[in-house]
Design an enzyme around this catalytic site. Structure first.
Site, PDB file in Angstrom:
ATOM      1  N   HIS A  75     -12.706  -3.438  -2.568  1.00  0.00           N
ATOM      2  CA  HIS A  75     -13.588  -4.459  -2.205  1.00  0.00           C
ATOM      3  C   HIS A  75     -15.131  -3.279  -1.464  1.00  0.00           C
ATOM      4  CE1 HIS A  75     -10.750  -7.589  -0.634  1.00  0.00           C
ATOM      5  NE2 HIS A  75     -10.534  -6.908  -1.352  1.00  0.00           N
ATOM      6  N   ASP A  76     -14.556  -1.957  -1.231  1.00  0.00           N
ATOM      7  CA  ASP A  76     -16.331  -1.267  -1.083  1.00  0.00           C
ATOM      8  C   ASP A  76     -16.654  -1.187  -2.359  1.00  0.00           C
ATOM      9  OD1 ASP A  76     -18.209   0.590   0.188  1.00  0.00           O
ATOM     10  OD2 ASP A  76     -17.132   2.838  -0.884  1.00  0.00           O
ATOM     11  N   SER A 205       0.082  -4.557  -7.940  1.00  0.00           N
ATOM     12  CA  SER A 205       1.820  -3.965  -7.379  1.00  0.00           C
ATOM     13  C   SER A 205       2.719  -3.109  -7.081  1.00  0.00           C
ATOM     14  CB  SER A 205       1.825  -2.914  -8.872  1.00  0.00           C
ATOM     15  OG  SER A 205       3.355  -2.053  -8.921  1.00  0.00           O
ATOM     16  N   ASP A 222       4.350  -9.259  -5.530  1.00  0.00           N
ATOM     17  CA  ASP A 222       5.788  -8.764  -6.367  1.00  0.00           C
ATOM     18  C   ASP A 222       7.068  -8.332  -5.598  1.00  0.00           C
ATOM     19  OD1 ASP A 222       5.203  -5.857  -6.736  1.00  0.00           O
ATOM     20  OD2 ASP A 222       5.503  -5.673  -8.056  1.00  0.00           O
TER      21      ASP A 222
END
Length: 372
Positions: A75-76, A205, A222
């Protein structure tokens, strides 16, 4: 593909070629803990490593704090837009730590909801050790991944100057965005193509969601969220049957297992003709998963930076443990078979996998970071 990032990575690799091996050996430094590094400035990061492993990651666990630290890197980093710059607007600085420096602004952006907690947890380490926020975010993300069995040996480079202004809103992809929107966004950010987008999503993951469904937190993508493996790529191709919580939330679609969440963007990218075969290629192919994610993580953490002006401190990052020997690299969760697969790749058949024995798999929630 992201040729700029690929060229930078190749250039860095060539600098360590056999022709320059003697020079590299001469430059290696021994730190106070006895470890050797390629640059003496890297030694200070061992103190940071020991501190965050004990006091942020609870003894080196691949838990909620690790998951959120990995999410923070993306996100950065992705908040950069050359297209906006070409229009005379500020397009963000990429991997510059702006999400921590201007956290009151950026963590209020819709796709960044929930990241305020990991930012609050990380800030004291930045202040204590005197590193820049951009360097720390990249370092914490690399260390977090090393705590997850099966993850690649992560690269870490220093040299990110502190951001001087907040990134603009609208640069981080959302779960409800279309495949076209997301491909266009990552292409703008770093000339990444649709295949490299799939590589980025390997991070799911080892991830969980706290803010898509307001009724339940810590929902993994998952059934093995503490292991960096290809189960995410298996289970996103299984037919969805129910919601793990309230359902009907923006950006959420039905998942195949109780306790597991599936976001709309993962579902559609796994089934889009441009990405489906690359998605399927990671099933039962741990070496490809590791190699491609190692490359894309480095490329992301250098967005907005000059790689040639950075210092390679990868020696400090620990190696992750192997995947537990009692599990195959990929499998069908108990209760699922090939009949549950929604085959999307038209070029190759879905790999042959075994089904784990026992009752139907139910995925356990991951407690979110304190205060989340």
């Amino acid at each position: 593909m992201a040729f700029k990032q690929l060229f930078a990575a190749i250039s860095l690799a060539l600098s360590l070629s056999a022709a320059n091996a003697a020079a590299v050996i001469e430059k290696r430094a021994t730190c106070s803990n006895g470890k050797t590094v390629g640059d003496a400035s890297s030694c200070a990061w061992f103190d940071v490593l020991d501190d965050i492993q004990q006091n942020l990651f609870h003894g080196g666990q691949c838990g909620a704090e690790a998951h959120e630290s990995i999410r923070l890197v993306f996100h950065d980093s992705i908040a950069i837009s050359p297209a906006m710059e070409a229009q005379g607007k500020f397009g963000g600085g990429g991997a510059d730590g702006s999400i921590m420096i201007f956290d009151d602004i950026e963590t209020a952006f819709h796709p960044n909801i929930g990241l305020d907690e990991i930012v609050k947890l990380q800030k004291p380490f930045v202040q204590k050790h005197g590193c820049t926020p951009g360097d720390f975010i990249a370092f914490a993300g690399a260390v977090a991944l090393s705590n997850c069995p099966g993850a690649p040996q992560m690269n870490f480079f220093t040299g990110r100057a502190p951001a001087t202004q907040a990134a603009p809103d609208g640069l981080v992809p959302e779960p409800f965005h279309t495949v076209d929107q997301i491909i266009n966004r990552v292409n703008d950010a770093g000339e990444f193509d649709e295949l490299e987008l799939v590589w980025m999503l390997s991070a799911h993951s080892v991830a969980a969601v706290n803010d898509v469904d307001p009724t339940v937190q810590g929902l993994p993508f998952d059934s093995t969220p503490g292991i960096f493996d290809s189960q995410f790529f298996v289970e996103t191709q299984l037919r969805g049957t129910a919601f793990p919580g309230s359902g009907g939330n923006q950006g959420e679609v039905e998942s195949p297992l109780p306790g597991e969440i599936r976001i709309q963007s993962d579902h559609t990218i796994a089934r889009d003709s441009r990405t489906a075969c690359e998605w399927q290629s990671f099933v039962n192919n741990q070496s490809k998963l590791v190699d491609d994610f190692q490359f894309i993580f480095l490329a992301l953490t250098q967005l907005g930076q000059d790689p040639n002006a950075m210092t390679d401190c990868s020696d400090v990052i620990p190696q992750s443990k192997p995947i537990p020997g009692n599990l195959p690299f990929s499998f069908f969760p108990a209760g699922k078979t090939i009949k549950d697969v929604e085959q999307a790749c038209a070029e190759t058949p879905f790999p042959t996998l075994t089904t784990l024995p026992g009752p139907e798999t139910s995925v356990q929630r991951i407690p979110p970071p304190p205060g989340a």
